[in-house]
Design a protein around this motif. Structure first.
Motif, mmCIF file in Angstrom:
data_model
loop_
_atom_site.group_PDB
_atom_site.id
_atom_site.type_symbol
_atom_site.label_atom_id
_atom_site.label_comp_id
_atom_site.label_asym_id
_atom_site.label_seq_id
_atom_site.Cartn_x
_atom_site.Cartn_y
_atom_site.Cartn_z
ATOM 1 N N GLN A 47 -1.551 9.989 -3.150
ATOM 2 C CA GLN A 47 -2.419 10.533 -2.111
ATOM 3 C C GLN A 47 -2.303 12.049 -2.048
ATOM 4 O O GLN A 47 -1.266 12.642 -2.382
ATOM 5 C CB GLN A 47 -2.052 9.914 -0.756
ATOM 6 C CG GLN A 47 -2.337 8.427 -0.698
ATOM 7 C CD GLN A 47 -1.848 7.781 0.591
ATOM 8 O OE1 GLN A 47 -1.282 6.714 0.595
ATOM 9 N NE2 GLN A 47 -2.070 8.459 1.716
ATOM 10 N N ARG A 48 -3.371 12.690 -1.618
ATOM 11 C CA ARG A 48 -3.411 14.146 -1.588
ATOM 12 C C ARG A 48 -2.654 14.731 -0.402
ATOM 13 O O ARG A 48 -2.219 15.867 -0.438
ATOM 14 C CB ARG A 48 -4.862 14.621 -1.559
ATOM 15 C CG ARG A 48 -5.633 14.282 -2.828
ATOM 16 C CD ARG A 48 -7.033 14.837 -2.785
ATOM 17 N NE ARG A 48 -7.764 14.569 -4.023
ATOM 18 C CZ ARG A 48 -9.010 14.950 -4.243
ATOM 19 N NH1 ARG A 48 -9.691 15.604 -3.305
ATOM 20 N NH2 ARG A 48 -9.603 14.665 -5.396
ATOM 21 N N GLY A 49 -2.533 13.979 0.653
ATOM 22 C CA GLY A 49 -1.835 14.467 1.837
ATOM 23 C C GLY A 49 -1.251 13.308 2.613
ATOM 24 O O GLY A 49 -1.562 12.142 2.364
ATOM 25 N N ASP A 65 -7.662 5.698 -1.704
ATOM 26 C CA ASP A 65 -9.016 5.689 -2.244
ATOM 27 C C ASP A 65 -9.358 4.318 -2.835
ATOM 28 O O ASP A 65 -8.531 3.408 -2.849
ATOM 29 C CB ASP A 65 -9.196 6.790 -3.285
ATOM 30 C CG ASP A 65 -8.214 6.657 -4.450
ATOM 31 O OD1 ASP A 65 -7.622 5.577 -4.634
ATOM 32 O OD2 ASP A 65 -8.032 7.637 -5.186
ATOM 33 N N GLU A 66 -10.578 4.201 -3.326
ATOM 34 C CA GLU A 66 -11.037 2.913 -3.849
ATOM 35 C C GLU A 66 -10.186 2.443 -5.023
ATOM 36 O O GLU A 66 -9.847 1.258 -5.114
ATOM 37 C CB GLU A 66 -12.500 3.020 -4.277
ATOM 38 C CG GLU A 66 -13.084 1.692 -4.770
ATOM 39 C CD GLU A 66 -14.567 1.797 -5.116
ATOM 40 O OE1 GLU A 66 -15.081 0.851 -5.730
ATOM 41 O OE2 GLU A 66 -15.192 2.822 -4.775
ATOM 42 N N GLN A 67 -9.830 3.375 -5.904
ATOM 43 C CA GLN A 67 -8.987 2.997 -7.031
ATOM 44 C C GLN A 67 -7.629 2.499 -6.546
ATOM 45 O O GLN A 67 -7.091 1.519 -7.071
ATOM 46 C CB GLN A 67 -8.791 4.185 -7.977
ATOM 47 C CG GLN A 67 -7.956 3.830 -9.211
ATOM 48 C CD GLN A 67 -7.692 5.029 -10.108
ATOM 49 O OE1 GLN A 67 -7.811 6.173 -9.671
ATOM 50 N NE2 GLN A 67 -7.346 4.774 -11.356
ATOM 51 N N GLY A 68 -7.091 3.164 -5.522
ATOM 52 C CA GLY A 68 -5.820 2.744 -4.960
ATOM 53 C C GLY A 68 -5.909 1.362 -4.345
ATOM 54 O O GLY A 68 -5.000 0.538 -4.491
ATOM 55 N N GLU A 69 -7.008 1.091 -3.658
ATOM 56 C CA GLU A 69 -7.201 -0.232 -3.066
ATOM 57 C C GLU A 69 -7.280 -1.304 -4.141
ATOM 58 O O GLU A 69 -6.760 -2.411 -3.970
ATOM 59 C CB GLU A 69 -8.469 -0.229 -2.211
ATOM 60 C CG GLU A 69 -8.354 0.617 -0.946
ATOM 61 C CD GLU A 69 -9.654 0.669 -0.164
ATOM 62 O OE1 GLU A 69 -10.670 0.169 -0.683
ATOM 63 O OE2 GLU A 69 -9.635 1.206 0.960
ATOM 64 N N GLN A 70 -7.910 -0.973 -5.264
ATOM 65 C CA GLN A 70 -7.974 -1.913 -6.385
ATOM 66 C C GLN A 70 -6.589 -2.191 -6.950
ATOM 67 O O GLN A 70 -6.266 -3.337 -7.294
ATOM 68 C CB GLN A 70 -8.893 -1.364 -7.473
ATOM 69 C CG GLN A 70 -10.366 -1.306 -7.083
ATOM 70 C CD GLN A 70 -11.220 -0.645 -8.153
ATOM 71 O OE1 GLN A 70 -10.711 -0.109 -9.127
ATOM 72 N NE2 GLN A 70 -12.533 -0.678 -7.956
ATOM 73 N N LYS A 71 -5.762 -1.147 -7.043
ATOM 74 C CA LYS A 71 -4.402 -1.308 -7.538
ATOM 75 C C LYS A 71 -3.594 -2.207 -6.607
ATOM 76 O O LYS A 71 -2.806 -3.047 -7.059
ATOM 77 C CB LYS A 71 -3.715 0.051 -7.659
ATOM 78 C CG LYS A 71 -4.338 1.014 -8.648
ATOM 79 C CD LYS A 71 -4.091 0.609 -10.067
ATOM 80 C CE LYS A 71 -4.602 1.665 -11.035
ATOM 81 N NZ LYS A 71 -4.437 1.256 -12.463
ATOM 82 N N VAL A 72 -3.792 -2.039 -5.301
ATOM 83 C CA VAL A 72 -3.080 -2.862 -4.320
ATOM 84 C C VAL A 72 -3.514 -4.319 -4.448
ATOM 85 O O VAL A 72 -2.679 -5.238 -4.470
ATOM 86 C CB VAL A 72 -3.327 -2.341 -2.888
ATOM 87 C CG1 VAL A 72 -2.811 -3.341 -1.850
ATOM 88 C CG2 VAL A 72 -2.650 -0.986 -2.701
ATOM 89 N N THR A 131 0.821 -1.208 0.000
ATOM 90 C CA THR A 131 0.000 0.000 0.000
ATOM 91 C C THR A 131 0.856 1.261 0.000
ATOM 92 O O THR A 131 0.426 2.314 -0.503
ATOM 93 C CB THR A 131 -0.952 0.003 1.213
ATOM 94 O OG1 THR A 131 -1.790 -1.158 1.141
ATOM 95 C CG2 THR A 131 -1.840 1.241 1.232
ATOM 96 N N LEU A 132 2.070 1.187 0.535
ATOM 97 C CA LEU A 132 2.968 2.349 0.517
ATOM 98 C C LEU A 132 3.265 2.801 -0.910
ATOM 99 O O LEU A 132 3.642 3.955 -1.136
ATOM 100 C CB LEU A 132 4.274 2.021 1.251
ATOM 101 C CG LEU A 132 4.179 1.879 2.777
ATOM 102 C CD1 LEU A 132 5.509 1.407 3.348
ATOM 103 C CD2 LEU A 132 3.764 3.198 3.411
ATOM 104 N N GLY A 133 3.076 1.896 -1.872
ATOM 105 C CA GLY A 133 3.276 2.269 -3.261
ATOM 106 C C GLY A 133 2.285 3.307 -3.754
ATOM 107 O O GLY A 133 2.513 3.958 -4.781
ATOM 108 N N ARG A 134 1.181 3.473 -3.032
ATOM 109 C CA ARG A 134 0.168 4.457 -3.430
ATOM 110 C C ARG A 134 0.429 5.841 -2.833
ATOM 111 O O ARG A 134 -0.335 6.780 -3.097
ATOM 112 C CB ARG A 134 -1.230 3.982 -2.964
ATOM 113 C CG ARG A 134 -1.667 2.672 -3.586
ATOM 114 C CD ARG A 134 -1.705 2.750 -5.093
ATOM 115 N NE ARG A 134 -2.577 3.831 -5.578
ATOM 116 C CZ ARG A 134 -2.636 4.222 -6.847
ATOM 117 N NH1 ARG A 134 -1.863 3.655 -7.745
ATOM 118 N NH2 ARG A 134 -3.452 5.196 -7.211
#
Length: 203
Positions: free
Chosen positions: A103-105, A111-118, A96-99
């Motif tokens: 992230q905005r801050g 976000d959901e898209q990030g979770e899908q990528k993970v 998840t650190l790859g996202r």
């Protein structure tokens, strides 16, 4: 996609790289082969803009020097030959650190898209079953696949691989490079790999 012009890196009087020129197009996988001390890792670090250099590195026509660090992190992923892990993060937490670059801050959630990528990255690297396991308990091959999953979750368009299979057994080497080959099938991507084994590069 990537253009390197007259790239020179000096360590005092020593020129680790001297006037290097090459270009990389979308869909290509460049293998950089040479003995230890030839400047292969220095090349990766210069492209990633983590060491001082002379010359020009262009990513999609834009000078890397003019790009924000966050923009570089979104576009370019790096997989090193080894990682030191001192904290009992789970596999999923490390991936998840790859996202982070998306992230905005600092305190914002993935976000959901990030979770899908993970999830997709864990699945692609075969690490889904170990997602809740501490990285401190992983084998060398499993740990390397975890950090490869982190790069995949980052979703860059260019991956730089600095001898990522250097300490792995042959089956793990083949598996790692097969995963990169699969990743490259999506349009708009390219990779640069540093290796010291000529037969591996030819394969």
């Amino acid at each position: 996609m990537l253009t390197v012009q007259n790239l020179t890196v000096r360590h005092g009087a020593l020129a680790a790289l001297d006037g290097l020129d090459f270009s990389l197009q979308e869909g290509q996988w460049l293998m950089v082969v040479g003995p230890n001390g030839a400047g292969k890792s220095t090349l990766v670090n210069a492209i990633a803009h983590t060491v001082p250099y002379q010359g020009t590195v262009l990513y999609r026509g834009q000078n890397i020097r003019a790009m924000r660090a966050s923009a570089i992190a979104r576009e370019i992923g790096i997989l090193s030959q080894s990682y030191a892990v001192g904290y009992a993060f789970t596999v999923e937490e490390v991936v998840t650190l790859g996202r982070y670059a998306h992230q905005r801050g600092v305190l914002s959630r993935v976000d959901e898209q990030g979770e899908q990528k993970v999830r997709a990255a864990l699945d692609m690297t075969g690490m889904t079953a170990l997602r809740n396991q501490s990285v401190l308990t992983l084998s060398g091959g499993e740990l390397q696949r975890t950090f490869l999953a982190q790069v995949f979750a980052q979703d860059p368009n260019l991956i730089l691989l600095d001898e990522p299979t250097n300490h792995l057994d042959l089956p793990y080497q083949k598996r790692t490079f097969e995963l990169i080959r699969q990743w490259l099938q999506k349009p708009g991507r390219a990779a640069v790999s540093v290796v010291h084994d000529l037969s591996l590069a030819q394969a």
